[in-house]
Design an enzyme around this catalytic site. Structure first.
Site, PDB file in Angstrom:
ATOM      1  N   HIS A 279      10.464   1.955  -2.127  1.00  0.00           N
ATOM      2  CA  HIS A 279      10.917   3.348  -2.151  1.00  0.00           C
ATOM      3  C   HIS A 279      11.886   3.624  -3.446  1.00  0.00           C
ATOM      4  O   HIS A 279      12.091   4.752  -3.531  1.00  0.00           O
ATOM      5  CB  HIS A 279      11.436   3.814  -0.735  1.00  0.00           C
ATOM      6  CG  HIS A 279      12.879   3.420  -0.315  1.00  0.00           C
ATOM      7  ND1 HIS A 279      13.091   2.383   0.491  1.00  0.00           N
ATOM      8  CD2 HIS A 279      14.067   3.857  -0.605  1.00  0.00           C
ATOM      9  CE1 HIS A 279      14.346   2.259   0.754  1.00  0.00           C
ATOM     10  NE2 HIS A 279      14.699   3.030   0.292  1.00  0.00           N
TER      11      HIS A 279
ATOM     12  N   ASP B  78       7.303  -2.011   2.498  1.00  0.00           N
ATOM     13  CA  ASP B  78       8.201  -1.323   1.401  1.00  0.00           C
ATOM     14  C   ASP B  78       9.043  -2.398   0.563  1.00  0.00           C
ATOM     15  O   ASP B  78       9.818  -3.012   0.851  1.00  0.00           O
ATOM     16  CB  ASP B  78       9.312  -0.765   2.309  1.00  0.00           C
ATOM     17  CG  ASP B  78      10.365   0.256   1.457  1.00  0.00           C
ATOM     18  OD1 ASP B  78      10.148   0.135   0.300  1.00  0.00           O
ATOM     19  OD2 ASP B  78      11.019   0.625   1.891  1.00  0.00           O
TER      20      ASP B  78
ATOM     21  N   SER C  89      19.641  -0.045  -0.262  1.00  0.00           N
ATOM     22  CA  SER C  89      18.112  -0.077  -0.137  1.00  0.00           C
ATOM     23  C   SER C  89      17.896  -1.496  -1.199  1.00  0.00           C
ATOM     24  O   SER C  89      18.328  -1.321  -2.479  1.00  0.00           O
ATOM     25  CB  SER C  89      17.496   1.186  -0.766  1.00  0.00           C
ATOM     26  OG  SER C  89      17.574   1.804   0.246  1.00  0.00           O
TER      27      SER C  89
END
Ligand SMILES: *[C@@H]1O[C@H](CO)[C@@H](O)[C@H](O)[C@H]1NC(C)=O
Length: 262
Positions: free
Chosen positions: A65, A113, A206
């Site tokens: 992402h 992901d 992230s």
């Protein structure tokens, strides 16, 4: 679900104000996490930042992402950084040549992901820049494992991203904690967190690793709307065969057109 990459220069207050704080993180000793990569993601009209980690001199692992965004022009990796804003001698700034997003990555529920970034040139391995081993297919980390997550993400709701590398200790949770969400998938995700919500990885973290027993077992992926607990990491052991396959292709110079997923 909450997207955890960081929109740089974003000053918006987040909707879960009050609960949304990393607490319990600490500064790490400079260069003690030499596999850490800071990702500068340059786009039009916006820039983003994420974490990642070096698994081969030419390859950084991160979350899909982080780069699955319209308008991305280029991605640069900074290795060997402690204070990412200062011009440290130890830093190696390397452009990303291509990346490979997992073909079954799904932006709606964050399944798969994971992205592998191929660097334009090899990183120089030295005392400040090192590789981290990744979990093998049969190395499934279980409930109760004590792990940590380094990152340059936000340290509190009111602060911006951190200049120096921080780290938080988090424990692998019983999967039931995450299974309230129909999107949680036990074979490909790890349910992690601090049940008192005093510690958490957060925006800007992230793509960073969940490090358990000196190996990368997870990639910070997402959390559920209004809560710092639990947090979901991509389970590296599940993807190890895929990662090996992509690394082999990188070696053979079989690299997709940019930006392209394989
Ligand atoms: C994004 O980063 C580039 C390079 O650092 C900079 O030139 C550009 O102004 C930035 N864009 C935004 C919207 O901040």
């Amino acid at each position: 679900m909450l997207l955890l990459l960081l929109l740089t220069n974003a000053f918006v207050l987040l909707p879960w104000a009050g609960a949304g704080r990393i607490i319990g993180g600490r500064k790490v000793k400079a260069h003690s996490r030499p596999y850490m990569a800071f990702l500068e993601i340059q786009g039009d009209p916006k820039n983003y930042s994420c974490g990642g980690f070096l698994i081969r001199p030419d390859a950084v692992l991160s979350a899909a992402h982080c780069v699955d965004i319209k308008g991305i022009e280029n991605v640069t990796v900074i290795l060997g950084a402690h204070n990412r804003k200062s011009r440290e001698q130890s830093q190696q700034k390397i452009r990303v040549r291509q990346w490979v997003i997992h073909p079954q990555y799904c932006p709606d529920d964050f399944k798969n992901d994971i992205v592998l970034l191929k660097l334009k040139k090899n990183a120089v391995i030295n005392k400040n820049v090192k590789l981290i081993s990744i979990a093998k297919k049969n190395e499934r980390v279980g409930e109760g494992a004590k792990c940590n997550v380094p990152g340059w993400g936000r340290t509190s709701l009111k602060s911006l991203v951190s200049d120096v590398l921080m780290e938080v200790d988090l424990e692998v949770q019983n999967e039931k904690r995450c299974q309230f969400s129909g999107d949680y998938e036990r074979q490909s995700m790890i349910c992690v967190g601090d049940k008192y919500s005093e510690k958490a990885a957060y925006e800007g973290d992230s793509g960073g690793p969940l490090v358990c027993n000196k190996k990368a077992h997870g990639i910070f992926s997402h959390m559920y709307d209004d809560s710092l607990f639990p947090e979901v990491f991509t389970r590296i052991s599940h993807f190890e065969p895929w990662i090996r396959k992509q690394l082999k292709k990188f070696s053979l110079n079989i690299i997709p057109c940019f930006p392209f997923s394989d």
